[in-house]
Design a protein around this motif. Structure first.
Motif, PDB file in Angstrom:
ATOM      1  N   MET A   1      85.786  -7.456  48.935  1.00 35.83           N
ATOM      2  CA  MET A   1      86.683  -7.215  47.808  1.00 35.83           C
ATOM      3  C   MET A   1      86.730  -5.721  47.543  1.00 35.83           C
ATOM      4  O   MET A   1      85.868  -4.979  48.028  1.00 35.83           O
ATOM      5  CB  MET A   1      86.217  -8.000  46.578  1.00 35.83           C
ATOM      6  CG  MET A   1      84.913  -7.548  45.956  1.00 35.83           C
ATOM      7  SD  MET A   1      84.494  -8.442  44.461  1.00 35.83           S
ATOM      8  CE  MET A   1      84.147 -10.045  45.052  1.00 35.83           C
ATOM      9  N   SER A   2      87.700  -5.318  46.765  1.00 34.73           N
ATOM     10  CA  SER A   2      87.842  -3.890  46.476  1.00 34.73           C
ATOM     11  C   SER A   2      86.727  -3.439  45.532  1.00 34.73           C
ATOM     12  O   SER A   2      86.151  -4.228  44.797  1.00 34.73           O
ATOM     13  CB  SER A   2      89.213  -3.615  45.841  1.00 34.73           C
ATOM     14  OG  SER A   2      89.254  -4.180  44.546  1.00 34.73           O
ATOM     15  N   SER A   3      86.473  -2.158  45.556  1.00 38.71           N
ATOM     16  CA  SER A   3      85.382  -1.624  44.738  1.00 38.71           C
ATOM     17  C   SER A   3      85.728  -1.720  43.247  1.00 38.71           C
ATOM     18  O   SER A   3      84.836  -1.924  42.422  1.00 38.71           O
ATOM     19  CB  SER A   3      85.080  -0.185  45.121  1.00 38.71           C
ATOM     20  OG  SER A   3      86.232   0.607  44.983  1.00 38.71           O
ATOM     21  N   GLU A   4      87.013  -1.622  42.895  1.00 41.44           N
ATOM     22  CA  GLU A   4      87.423  -1.741  41.487  1.00 41.44           C
ATOM     23  C   GLU A   4      87.168  -3.161  40.979  1.00 41.44           C
ATOM     24  O   GLU A   4      86.686  -3.360  39.862  1.00 41.44           O
ATOM     25  CB  GLU A   4      88.902  -1.384  41.339  1.00 41.44           C
ATOM     26  CG  GLU A   4      89.193   0.066  41.675  1.00 41.44           C
ATOM     27  CD  GLU A   4      90.616   0.265  42.166  1.00 41.44           C
ATOM     28  OE1 GLU A   4      91.422  -0.688  42.153  1.00 41.44           O
ATOM     29  OE2 GLU A   4      90.902   1.393  42.588  1.00 41.44           O
ATOM     30  N   ALA A   6      84.953  -5.306  42.158  1.00 42.82           N
ATOM     31  CA  ALA A   6      83.499  -5.488  42.067  1.00 42.82           C
ATOM     32  C   ALA A   6      82.964  -4.787  40.821  1.00 42.82           C
ATOM     33  O   ALA A   6      82.094  -5.321  40.120  1.00 42.82           O
ATOM     34  CB  ALA A   6      82.824  -4.937  43.313  1.00 42.82           C
ATOM     35  N   PHE A   7      83.501  -3.610  40.516  1.00 44.31           N
ATOM     36  CA  PHE A   7      83.060  -2.877  39.327  1.00 44.31           C
ATOM     37  C   PHE A   7      83.419  -3.645  38.063  1.00 44.31           C
ATOM     38  O   PHE A   7      82.626  -3.704  37.113  1.00 44.31           O
ATOM     39  CB  PHE A   7      83.687  -1.477  39.311  1.00 44.31           C
ATOM     40  CG  PHE A   7      83.209  -0.624  38.171  1.00 44.31           C
ATOM     41  CD1 PHE A   7      81.913  -0.125  38.166  1.00 44.31           C
ATOM     42  CD2 PHE A   7      84.042  -0.331  37.104  1.00 44.31           C
ATOM     43  CE1 PHE A   7      81.481   0.652  37.111  1.00 44.31           C
ATOM     44  CE2 PHE A   7      83.608   0.439  36.046  1.00 44.31           C
ATOM     45  CZ  PHE A   7      82.315   0.941  36.051  1.00 44.31           C
ATOM     46  N   ASN A   8      84.606  -4.250  38.023  1.00 40.11           N
ATOM     47  CA  ASN A   8      85.020  -5.047  36.865  1.00 40.11           C
ATOM     48  C   ASN A   8      84.098  -6.260  36.668  1.00 40.11           C
ATOM     49  O   ASN A   8      83.742  -6.604  35.543  1.00 40.11           O
ATOM     50  CB  ASN A   8      86.473  -5.502  37.006  1.00 40.11           C
ATOM     51  CG  ASN A   8      87.438  -4.337  36.862  1.00 40.11           C
ATOM     52  OD1 ASN A   8      87.110  -3.333  36.238  1.00 40.11           O
ATOM     53  ND2 ASN A   8      88.614  -4.455  37.445  1.00 40.11           N
ATOM     54  N   ILE A   9      83.715  -6.909  37.781  1.00 40.33           N
ATOM     55  CA  ILE A   9      82.793  -8.054  37.692  1.00 40.33           C
ATOM     56  C   ILE A   9      81.449  -7.596  37.120  1.00 40.33           C
ATOM     57  O   ILE A   9      80.851  -8.274  36.279  1.00 40.33           O
ATOM     58  CB  ILE A   9      82.604  -8.697  39.090  1.00 40.33           C
ATOM     59  CG1 ILE A   9      83.912  -9.369  39.535  1.00 40.33           C
ATOM     60  CG2 ILE A   9      81.465  -9.699  39.088  1.00 40.33           C
ATOM     61  CD1 ILE A   9      83.884  -9.847  40.978  1.00 40.33           C
ATOM     62  N   ALA A  10      80.976  -6.433  37.540  1.00 37.60           N
ATOM     63  CA  ALA A  10      79.697  -5.909  37.054  1.00 37.60           C
ATOM     64  C   ALA A  10      79.772  -5.580  35.564  1.00 37.60           C
ATOM     65  O   ALA A  10      78.848  -5.882  34.810  1.00 37.60           O
ATOM     66  CB  ALA A  10      79.303  -4.668  37.845  1.00 37.60           C
ATOM     67  N   VAL A  11      80.880  -4.986  35.132  1.00 33.89           N
ATOM     68  CA  VAL A  11      81.043  -4.631  33.718  1.00 33.89           C
ATOM     69  C   VAL A  11      81.116  -5.887  32.857  1.00 33.89           C
ATOM     70  O   VAL A  11      80.518  -5.949  31.772  1.00 33.89           O
ATOM     71  CB  VAL A  11      82.301  -3.751  33.537  1.00 33.89           C
ATOM     72  CG1 VAL A  11      82.657  -3.579  32.069  1.00 33.89           C
ATOM     73  CG2 VAL A  11      82.087  -2.385  34.179  1.00 33.89           C
ATOM     74  N   GLU A  12      81.819  -6.935  33.325  1.00 35.79           N
ATOM     75  CA  GLU A  12      81.945  -8.190  32.574  1.00 35.79           C
ATOM     76  C   GLU A  12      80.583  -8.845  32.348  1.00 35.79           C
ATOM     77  O   GLU A  12      80.323  -9.417  31.294  1.00 35.79           O
ATOM     78  CB  GLU A  12      82.856  -9.176  33.326  1.00 35.79           C
ATOM     79  CG  GLU A  12      84.315  -8.815  33.282  1.00 35.79           C
ATOM     80  CD  GLU A  12      85.167  -9.720  34.174  1.00 35.79           C
ATOM     81  OE1 GLU A  12      84.644 -10.759  34.639  1.00 35.79           O
ATOM     82  OE2 GLU A  12      86.329  -9.375  34.407  1.00 35.79           O
ATOM     83  N   SER A  13      79.687  -8.736  33.364  1.00 29.10           N
ATOM     84  CA  SER A  13      78.386  -9.400  33.227  1.00 29.10           C
ATOM     85  C   SER A  13      77.305  -8.450  32.715  1.00 29.10           C
ATOM     86  O   SER A  13      76.118  -8.775  32.770  1.00 29.10           O
ATOM     87  CB  SER A  13      77.967 -10.006  34.562  1.00 29.10           C
ATOM     88  OG  SER A  13      77.985  -9.007  35.562  1.00 29.10           O
ATOM     89  N   ASN A  14      77.679  -7.266  32.184  1.00 32.27           N
ATOM     90  CA  ASN A  14      76.751  -6.276  31.635  1.00 32.27           C
ATOM     91  C   ASN A  14      75.666  -5.866  32.643  1.00 32.27           C
ATOM     92  O   ASN A  14      74.500  -5.728  32.294  1.00 32.27           O
ATOM     93  CB  ASN A  14      76.095  -6.782  30.343  1.00 32.27           C
ATOM     94  CG  ASN A  14      76.954  -6.517  29.135  1.00 32.27           C
ATOM     95  OD1 ASN A  14      77.888  -5.712  29.188  1.00 32.27           O
ATOM     96  ND2 ASN A  14      76.658  -7.186  28.052  1.00 32.27           N
ATOM     97  N   CYS A  29      77.657  -3.551  48.455  1.00 35.37           N
ATOM     98  CA  CYS A  29      77.230  -3.310  47.082  1.00 35.37           C
ATOM     99  C   CYS A  29      76.563  -4.558  46.518  1.00 35.37           C
ATOM    100  O   CYS A  29      76.741  -5.666  47.031  1.00 35.37           O
ATOM    101  CB  CYS A  29      78.421  -2.938  46.198  1.00 35.37           C
ATOM    102  SG  CYS A  29      79.214  -1.410  46.703  1.00 35.37           S
ATOM    103  N   LYS A  30      75.820  -4.360  45.435  1.00 36.55           N
ATOM    104  CA  LYS A  30      75.103  -5.466  44.814  1.00 36.55           C
ATOM    105  C   LYS A  30      75.225  -5.317  43.298  1.00 36.55           C
ATOM    106  O   LYS A  30      75.120  -4.217  42.769  1.00 36.55           O
ATOM    107  CB  LYS A  30      73.629  -5.408  45.246  1.00 36.55           C
ATOM    108  CG  LYS A  30      72.810  -6.603  44.873  1.00 36.55           C
ATOM    109  CD  LYS A  30      71.416  -6.448  45.484  1.00 36.55           C
ATOM    110  CE  LYS A  30      70.609  -7.688  45.285  1.00 36.55           C
ATOM    111  NZ  LYS A  30      69.251  -7.550  45.848  1.00 36.55           N
ATOM    112  N   VAL A  31      75.471  -6.435  42.627  1.00 43.60           N
ATOM    113  CA  VAL A  31      75.548  -6.431  41.172  1.00 43.60           C
ATOM    114  C   VAL A  31      74.164  -6.790  40.648  1.00 43.60           C
ATOM    115  O   VAL A  31      73.641  -7.864  40.919  1.00 43.60           O
ATOM    116  CB  VAL A  31      76.607  -7.448  40.669  1.00 43.60           C
ATOM    117  CG1 VAL A  31      76.629  -7.487  39.157  1.00 43.60           C
ATOM    118  CG2 VAL A  31      77.983  -7.109  41.215  1.00 43.60           C
ATOM    119  N   MET A  32      73.532  -5.833  39.902  1.00 48.16           N
ATOM    120  CA  MET A  32      72.178  -6.064  39.411  1.00 48.16           C
ATOM    121  C   MET A  32      71.877  -5.183  38.214  1.00 48.16           C
ATOM    122  O   MET A  32      72.623  -4.252  37.909  1.00 48.16           O
ATOM    123  CB  MET A  32      71.158  -5.769  40.528  1.00 48.16           C
ATOM    124  CG  MET A  32      71.195  -4.322  40.989  1.00 48.16           C
ATOM    125  SD  MET A  32      70.291  -3.974  42.490  1.00 48.16           S
ATOM    126  CE  MET A  32      68.639  -4.129  42.014  1.00 48.16           C
TER     127      MET A  32
END
Length: 143
Positions: A1-4, A6-14, A29-32
Motif C-alpha cells: 500500500m502507499s505510504s500515505e 499506511a501513515f493514516n492507518i497508524a494515526v487512526e490507531s494512535n 514498514c510496521k505499525v507499532m
C-alpha cells in the motif's frame, strides 16, 4: 500500500509508522508503539548487562628465595582472588645473580600451582620473559 495510506492507518490507531527496511522496493514498514518498543529494548539491554561478569586479572608477586610464611600469605591472597572469580597473574622478578638460576623460579611456580590446583587451573604455564617469570591461573569451571 502507499505510504500515505499506511501513515493514516497508524494515526487512526494512535501508533507510529516505523520503517523496517527503507531501502527495499517497496519499503517495509510496521505499525507499532515506538516509545514502548524503545523502553522494552533498553530494559532487555540493562538485564543482559546485569548478567555479565567482567573478569579482572589480579597480580601476585613472588621472589625467588621466598620463605614459607610469605609464600603462604601470597597463596592465601591468590586463593581469595580466584574464589571471587578473578584470574591471577603470578610473577617472579629475577634480580642480579638470580638470573643464573631460572630452575629455582620454575620450582617456586610449580609449588604455587600445585597449592592452587583445587580451585584453579594453570591457564598459561610459567615462562621466562626477560627478567620476569610469569604464570596465569584461572578459576576452575564447575560443570
Amino acid at each position: 500500500m502507499s505510504s500515505e495510506k499506511a501513515f493514516n492507518i497508524a494515526v487512526e490507531s494512535n501508533l507510529d509508522l516505523v520503517k523496517i527496511a527503507p531501502q527495499a522496493k517497496p519499503p517495509v514498514c510496521k505499525v507499532m508503539d515506538y516509545g514502548k518498543y524503545r523502553f522494552e529494548q533498553a530494559k532487555r539491554e540493562k538485564e543482559n548487562k546485569k548478567n555479565q561478569r567482567t573478569i579482572d586479572i589480579k597480580e601476585v608477586r613472588l621472589s625467588l628465595n621466598i620463605d614459607v610464611h610469605d609464600f603462604n600469605t601470597k597463596l592465601n591472597n591468590a586463593l581469595k582472588f580466584i574464589k571471587k572469580g578473578d584470574k591471577v597473574k603470578v610473577s617472579i622478578r629475577f634480580r642480579g645473580r638470580e638470573m643464573g638460576h631460572p630452575e629455582q623460579g620454575y620450582n617456586t611456580m610449580k609449588r604455587f600451582a600445585d597449592a592452587c590446583e583445587e580451585v584453579a587451573v594453570v591457564e598459561k604455564p610459567a615462562k621466562l620473559e626477560g627478567r620476569n617469570m610469569l604464570m596465569f591461573l584461572a578459576p576452575k569451571t564447575n560443570k
